[in-house]
Design a protein around this motif. Sequence first.
Motif, PDB file in Angstrom:
ATOM      1  N   ALA A  80       0.731  -1.317  -0.001  1.00 24.77           N
ATOM      2  CA  ALA A  80      -0.039   0.049  -0.135  1.00 24.77           C
ATOM      3  C   ALA A  80       0.709   1.271   0.073  1.00 24.77           C
ATOM      4  O   ALA A  80       0.534   2.239  -0.840  1.00 24.77           O
ATOM      5  CB  ALA A  80      -0.839   0.025   1.261  1.00 24.77           C
ATOM      6  N   ILE A 134       1.091   4.216  -2.962  1.00 26.11           N
ATOM      7  CA  ILE A 134       0.949   5.675  -2.706  1.00 26.11           C
ATOM      8  C   ILE A 134       2.461   6.398  -3.260  1.00 26.11           C
ATOM      9  O   ILE A 134       2.216   7.440  -3.848  1.00 26.11           O
ATOM     10  CB  ILE A 134       0.863   5.899  -1.173  1.00 26.11           C
ATOM     11  N   ILE A 193     -10.416   8.481  -1.009  1.00 27.35           N
ATOM     12  CA  ILE A 193      -9.101   7.623  -1.024  1.00 27.35           C
ATOM     13  C   ILE A 193      -9.406   6.312  -1.722  1.00 27.35           C
ATOM     14  O   ILE A 193      -8.610   5.879  -2.530  1.00 27.35           O
ATOM     15  CB  ILE A 193      -8.826   7.406   0.567  1.00 27.35           C
ATOM     16  N   LEU A 247      -7.141   5.196  -4.712  1.00 27.73           N
ATOM     17  CA  LEU A 247      -5.925   4.144  -4.433  1.00 27.73           C
ATOM     18  C   LEU A 247      -6.465   2.972  -4.352  1.00 27.73           C
ATOM     19  O   LEU A 247      -5.722   1.941  -4.117  1.00 27.73           O
ATOM     20  CB  LEU A 247      -5.403   4.846  -2.901  1.00 27.73           C
ATOM     21  N   LYS A 289      -9.389   4.059   4.239  1.00 26.77           N
ATOM     22  CA  LYS A 289      -8.682   4.881   4.771  1.00 26.77           C
ATOM     23  C   LYS A 289      -7.865   4.501   5.942  1.00 26.77           C
ATOM     24  O   LYS A 289      -6.691   5.280   6.237  1.00 26.77           O
ATOM     25  CB  LYS A 289      -9.864   5.961   5.405  1.00 26.77           C
ATOM     26  N   PHE A 305      -4.847   3.641   4.226  1.00 28.66           N
ATOM     27  CA  PHE A 305      -4.104   4.968   3.834  1.00 28.66           C
ATOM     28  C   PHE A 305      -3.259   5.524   5.106  1.00 28.66           C
ATOM     29  O   PHE A 305      -1.964   5.864   4.581  1.00 28.66           O
ATOM     30  CB  PHE A 305      -5.080   5.756   3.021  1.00 28.66           C
ATOM     31  N   SER A 327      -0.320   3.931   5.870  1.00 27.18           N
ATOM     32  CA  SER A 327       0.862   3.697   4.972  1.00 27.18           C
ATOM     33  C   SER A 327       1.469   4.922   4.913  1.00 27.18           C
ATOM     34  O   SER A 327       2.688   5.142   4.797  1.00 27.18           O
ATOM     35  CB  SER A 327       0.159   3.456   3.713  1.00 27.18           C
TER      36      SER A 327
END
Length: 278
Positions: free
Chosen positions: A216, A220, A242, A246, A250, A253, A256
């Motif tokens: 992940a 990003i 998000i 991606l 969340k 995210f 990450s």
Amino acid sequence: MIALGKYNTLEIERSTSVGLFLTDEEGNEVLLPNKYVPEVYEIGERIEIFCYLDYEERPIATTLKPHIIRNNFGVLKVVEVNQIGAFVDWGLEKQLLVPYREQQTKMIAGKYYTVFCYLDEKSFRLVASTKLDKFLDQENITVQSGEEVDLIVYRFTELGIEVIINQKHKGLIYANEVFKKLNIGDSLKGYIKNVRDDQKIDVALQPIGVKALEPAANTIYNLLVERNGYLELHDKSDPEDIKALLQMSKKTFKKSIGTLFKSKKIIIKNDGIYLNTL
């Protein structure tokens, strides 16, 4: 023994006017018709073929690769429906029958269905079924939490998406954990999230726990590079934004970007995240 509905590696015994006769170690033989005979071959050579029944219900060999083999699931298109049942295209000259008794719902020509191919013990014919649950084994679970597995999407429910795991088990991906569009019949990789006491299996599309962070974070980071070092996302961004950009939650995210920040690869600001070029 030569197995119907499966690949067999057999020896070329002799050449005839109609094709090659192939034999197994027990002396059983099957014909490979001329149209499937390789341009170059030698008597005594071993060759891999697929064996099924021809229009006269005789075992026949082919070098064509079917879309599905015996005791496996696959997604096939209905090409004809008649009084016997539905016939699906499995990539061979003779189509595969789905008898009416083996149809979960009435099948329609031109549509795709997830089916299971098996050998009918009464007729000794290869047939297919859309009544999939009876072919899925939830008693002898062969997977464990965190394991990467092969998935086939086969049904949408109120809870989420039901999938076939490793051609053996049924699992569920919860709807709120799906971050990309999936269709019936899609084949993809997944991860075992949990094997419950009731033998139900929860599945995720991303690696579980700590294993999820590296891929992940790389996703990003790579997108930041593609977009000139800036993404208009941060820890207060809408989860749907998000997910759309991606294809991750969340929660994933935030963990990450935390990993990327600690490794000094990004800078987090109120308007988004930036590549750290220092």
